[in-house]
Design a protein around this motif. Structure first.
Motif, PDB file in Angstrom:
ATOM      1  N   ALA A 175     -73.140  79.493 100.365  1.00 12.91           N
ATOM      2  CA  ALA A 175     -71.754  78.555 100.456  1.00 12.91           C
ATOM      3  C   ALA A 175     -70.973  79.608 101.186  1.00 12.91           C
ATOM      4  O   ALA A 175     -69.993  78.841 102.029  1.00 12.91           O
ATOM      5  N   GLU A 176     -70.738  80.950 101.132  1.00 18.27           N
ATOM      6  CA  GLU A 176     -69.830  81.537 102.187  1.00 18.27           C
ATOM      7  C   GLU A 176     -70.247  81.442 103.639  1.00 18.27           C
ATOM      8  O   GLU A 176     -69.219  81.369 104.364  1.00 18.27           O
ATOM      9  N   GLU A 208     -72.080  78.606 104.953  1.00 18.39           N
ATOM     10  CA  GLU A 208     -71.512  77.523 105.379  1.00 18.39           C
ATOM     11  C   GLU A 208     -69.931  77.470 105.432  1.00 18.39           C
ATOM     12  O   GLU A 208     -69.505  76.811 106.525  1.00 18.39           O
ATOM     13  N   GLU A 209     -69.151  78.087 104.670  1.00 11.08           N
ATOM     14  CA  GLU A 209     -67.720  77.747 104.895  1.00 11.08           C
ATOM     15  C   GLU A 209     -67.189  78.579 106.274  1.00 11.08           C
ATOM     16  O   GLU A 209     -66.414  78.161 107.018  1.00 11.08           O
ATOM     17  N   GLN A 210     -68.003  79.787 106.446  1.00  9.25           N
ATOM     18  CA  GLN A 210     -67.448  80.536 107.818  1.00  9.25           C
ATOM     19  C   GLN A 210     -67.911  79.456 108.836  1.00  9.25           C
ATOM     20  O   GLN A 210     -67.381  79.556 110.074  1.00  9.25           O
ATOM     21  N   LYS A 214     -68.080  76.367 109.056  1.00  9.58           N
ATOM     22  CA  LYS A 214     -66.941  75.232 108.986  1.00  9.58           C
ATOM     23  C   LYS A 214     -65.711  75.761 109.992  1.00  9.58           C
ATOM     24  O   LYS A 214     -65.206  75.374 110.589  1.00  9.58           O
ATOM     25  N   GLN A 215     -65.411  77.129 109.526  1.00  7.30           N
ATOM     26  CA  GLN A 215     -64.077  77.673 110.124  1.00  7.30           C
ATOM     27  C   GLN A 215     -64.400  77.900 111.624  1.00  7.30           C
ATOM     28  O   GLN A 215     -63.567  77.765 112.451  1.00  7.30           O
TER      29      GLN A 215
END
Length: 321
Positions: free
Chosen positions: A107-108, A110-112, A114-115
């Motif tokens: 999840a971390e 994927e969030e990175q 996205k950013q």
């Protein structure tokens, strides 16, 4: 202390990933990969022959049906060693992460990602297109991102003490490179991605001596994009360049060539073909961008020193090569 806002992830923004065009001895090797055995032990933990062959698979597949010269085989032997050394470094980082109980969840990551996409103001389709141009899958990009996230966490403590970027350094960079920090300022680049075994310094000297042009060298030797077009990869916004590329290109004029830069484990040369200036921006509007660029460059130096210490104290046993 602020940490870098963007992870390199050996990634997009024209920090191009090139696997290689030279390959191993014959097409048969692509079908005869050994799936067991050990190629190295790193502090007692194994790197398997299967894992090693998977990293080499693009080389096998690119040379299907080809016969290579003695020089090319020598270059491949050097490349194989470099890839194994990279795998050893990855294992050392993994072991350090386990020792300090560092974890990066899916999840971390994927969030990175996205950013990463949001900061470049590109769509998912454009992101996927850029990955395809670089011959990079999304899982591979995610793994690179994960490694860089772990890397930053691992040496975050050391960096906070050793990496300092002052206001005067930021102002000096701004004054020296105002054109680069202008709105919509772009640079047209030529690139040569150099085969393993060839000296980038010697090739640079040969071009600058006038014995061949940059375009001729790119068409003859480059393993990357722009082959057949003199290495020209078009216009790129300064803000989209990787920090090390930005630093290498700083202050160069059209026709000039950078010192060797690194893309993954390969050396490359960049040439400024032309510059397109935009609207000049005030220092305060680009201060953070300059800070991050300087911080990332210093961070990379600290990281290499950190990795060298890990290598020096590691027990590495190479086998069956």
């Amino acid at each position: 202390m602020r940490q870098p806002a963007k992870f390199r992830a050996r990634c997009l923004g024209l920090a191009l990933l090139v696997l290689v065009a030279f390959g191993w001895r014959s097409a048969a090797l692509a079908d005869d990969l050994v799936v067991d055995g050990v190629v190295a032990l790193v502090n007692g933990k194994i790197i398997t022959k299967f894992e090693y062959d998977e990293r080499l698979r693009p080389i096998y597949e690119q040379t299907r049906g080809r016969q290579l010269s003695t020089d090319e085989l020598g270059q491949i032997a050097t490349l194989r060693r470099k890839i194994l050394e990279q795998m050893v470094d990855d294992m050392l980082l993994q072991q350090e992460a386990e020792r300090y109980k560092f974890k990066v969840t899916d999840a971390e990551v994927e969030e990175q990602i996205k950013q990463f996409i949001a900061k470049r103001n590109i769509s998912q389709d454009e992101f996927n297109r850029q990955l395809a141009l670089q011959r990079l899958t999304r899982p591979e990009f995610a793994n690179n991102m994960r490694r860089d996230m772990i890397r930053h966490r691992l040496i975050g403590g050391a960096v906070s003490n050793k990496v300092v970027v002052t206001d005067s350094e930021v102002e000096q960079v701004y004054n020296e490179r105002k054109a680069e920090f202008s709105k919509d300022s772009m640079i047209q680049l030529g690139i040569i991605l150099i085969p393993s075994g060839m000296s980038p310094t010697e090739l640079k000297a040969e071009i600058e001596s006038g014995r061949m042009t940059f375009a001729e060298a790119a068409n003859r030797y480059s393993q990357g994009p722009g082959v057949g077009n003199g290495g020209d990869i078009g216009f790129i916004a300064w803000k989209d360049l990787a920090p090390e590329w930005n630093a290498a290109l700083a202050g160069l004029k059209p026709g000039q060539i950078t010192q060797p830069v690194h893309i993954q484990d390969f050396a490359g040369l960049l040439q400024v073909i032309s510059l397109k200036e935009g609207e000049e921006l005030a220092l305060d509007s680009v201060r953070e961008q300059i800070y991050q660029s300087l911080h990332e460059a210093k961070f990379e130096k600290v990281f290499q020193e950190y990795m060298q210490k890990l290598r020096d104290k590691a027990v590495v046993d190479y086998r069956n090569l």
